[in-house]
Enzyme design. Sequence first.
Site, PDB file in Angstrom:
ATOM      1  N   GLU A  91      -4.291   2.722  -4.349  1.00 12.30           N
ATOM      2  CA  GLU A  91      -3.130   2.930  -5.220  1.00 12.30           C
ATOM      3  C   GLU A  91      -1.984   2.013  -4.801  1.00 12.30           C
ATOM      4  O   GLU A  91      -1.265   1.464  -5.636  1.00 12.30           O
ATOM      5  CB  GLU A  91      -2.658   4.391  -5.168  1.00 12.30           C
ATOM      6  CG  GLU A  91      -3.708   5.409  -5.575  1.00 12.30           C
ATOM      7  CD  GLU A  91      -4.538   5.903  -4.394  1.00 12.30           C
ATOM      8  OE1 GLU A  91      -4.907   5.078  -3.533  1.00 12.30           O
ATOM      9  OE2 GLU A  91      -4.813   7.097  -4.341  1.00 12.30           O
ATOM     10  N   CYS A 118      -3.531  10.319  -1.518  1.00  9.42           N
ATOM     11  CA  CYS A 118      -2.928  10.777  -0.255  1.00  9.42           C
ATOM     12  C   CYS A 118      -1.417  10.949  -0.445  1.00  9.42           C
ATOM     13  O   CYS A 118      -0.831  10.494  -1.434  1.00  9.42           O
ATOM     14  CB  CYS A 118      -3.233   9.793   0.869  1.00  9.42           C
ATOM     15  SG  CYS A 118      -2.230   8.285   0.825  1.00  9.42           S
ATOM     16  N   GLU A 155      -9.428  -1.775   4.529  1.00 13.57           N
ATOM     17  CA  GLU A 155      -9.325  -1.238   5.892  1.00 13.57           C
ATOM     18  C   GLU A 155      -9.218  -2.371   6.904  1.00 13.57           C
ATOM     19  O   GLU A 155      -9.389  -3.554   6.583  1.00 13.57           O
ATOM     20  CB  GLU A 155     -10.534  -0.335   6.162  1.00 13.57           C
ATOM     21  CG  GLU A 155     -10.544   0.859   5.215  1.00 13.57           C
ATOM     22  CD  GLU A 155     -11.685   1.837   5.459  1.00 13.57           C
ATOM     23  OE1 GLU A 155     -12.627   1.504   6.221  1.00 13.57           O
ATOM     24  OE2 GLU A 155     -11.645   2.930   4.864  1.00 13.57           O
ATOM     25  N   CYS A 170       0.624   7.733  -0.955  1.00  9.16           N
ATOM     26  CA  CYS A 170       0.450   7.142  -2.294  1.00  9.16           C
ATOM     27  C   CYS A 170       1.161   7.974  -3.358  1.00  9.16           C
ATOM     28  O   CYS A 170       1.659   7.419  -4.335  1.00  9.16           O
ATOM     29  CB  CYS A 170      -1.033   6.966  -2.611  1.00  9.16           C
ATOM     30  SG  CYS A 170      -1.745   5.578  -1.693  1.00  9.16           S
ATOM     31  N   ASN A 204      -8.956  -0.147  -1.701  1.00 10.68           N
ATOM     32  CA  ASN A 204      -8.541   0.028  -0.309  1.00 10.68           C
ATOM     33  C   ASN A 204      -9.055  -1.125   0.547  1.00 10.68           C
ATOM     34  O   ASN A 204     -10.137  -1.676   0.302  1.00 10.68           O
ATOM     35  CB  ASN A 204      -8.972   1.390   0.247  1.00 10.68           C
ATOM     36  CG  ASN A 204     -10.451   1.684   0.160  1.00 10.68           C
ATOM     37  OD1 ASN A 204     -11.135   1.202  -0.737  1.00 10.68           O
ATOM     38  ND2 ASN A 204     -10.953   2.474   1.083  1.00 10.68           N
TER      39      ASN A 204
HETATM   40  N1  THU Z   1      -7.760   6.003   0.475  1.00  8.24           N
HETATM   41  C1  THU Z   1      -7.223   5.407  -0.623  1.00  8.24           C
HETATM   42  O1  THU Z   1      -7.438   4.209  -0.877  1.00  8.24           O
HETATM   43  N2  THU Z   1      -6.436   6.151  -1.442  1.00  8.24           N
HETATM   44  C2  THU Z   1      -6.151   7.474  -1.241  1.00  8.24           C
HETATM   45  O2  THU Z   1      -5.336   8.038  -1.962  1.00  8.24           O
HETATM   46  C3  THU Z   1      -6.849   8.223  -0.197  1.00  8.24           C
HETATM   47  C4  THU Z   1      -7.537   7.394   0.831  1.00  8.24           C
HETATM   48  C5  THU Z   1      -8.588   5.200   1.389  1.00  8.24           C
HETATM   49  C6  THU Z   1      -7.965   4.954   2.742  1.00  8.24           C
HETATM   50  C7  THU Z   1      -9.185   4.693   3.596  1.00  8.24           C
HETATM   51  O3  THU Z   1      -9.525   3.308   3.486  1.00  8.24           O
HETATM   52  C8  THU Z   1     -10.280   5.517   2.938  1.00  8.24           C
HETATM   53  O4  THU Z   1      -9.810   5.844   1.646  1.00  8.24           O
HETATM   54  C9  THU Z   1     -10.633   6.767   3.690  1.00  8.24           C
HETATM   55  O5  THU Z   1      -9.507   7.504   3.987  1.00  8.24           O
END
Ligand code: THU
Length: 143
Positions: free
Chosen positions: A65, A98, A54, A101, A52
């Site tokens: 993902e 999520c 941000e 994804c 991830n």
């Molecule tokens: N996040 C992911 O990378 N994948 C997911 O399926 C759920 C959430 C990340 C997004 C954000 O940077 C952090 O987790 C907290 O939500």
Amino acid sequence: MSADRIEIENDTIRALFEAAAIVRAQAHAPYSGYRVGAAVLDDQGDTWLGCNVENASYPEGSCAETAAIAAMVAGGGQRIQHVVIAGGHDAIEPCSPCGGCRQRISEFADGDTQVWLMEANGTLTAYSVADLLPAGFTLVDKR
Ligand code: THU
């Protein structure tokens, strides 16, 4: 499915989980503190990784993902065999993908494609794409 097949698959999944855990360390997650790594195994046997990323403008962040799938597509991969996700704050915790994804995985997967998550007891468990995204959106002629 023979015992040999299960053992090979478990070794594969374990290696993918380790790769996801390693790429998780590269996550840029200064806002949530929640780091995620994802490993995608495509149908050619190639592995693609993502973490991830941000952003100070929070909605512009992206998921692990999503990054792994983008790497697969950029590298010529076409279909997903397995996805393994490793996420968590300080240590790796259970991390379910999520909704967005799930839809992105579904684009390159079949209903029985497996998405592997670590459970609270530390075991890796497979969920099918069909279970994770029932009645997901598709276009009839998407390719
Ligand atoms: N996040 C992911 O990378 N994948 C997911 O399926 C759920 C959430 C990340 C997004 C954000 O940077 C952090 O987790 C907290 O939500």
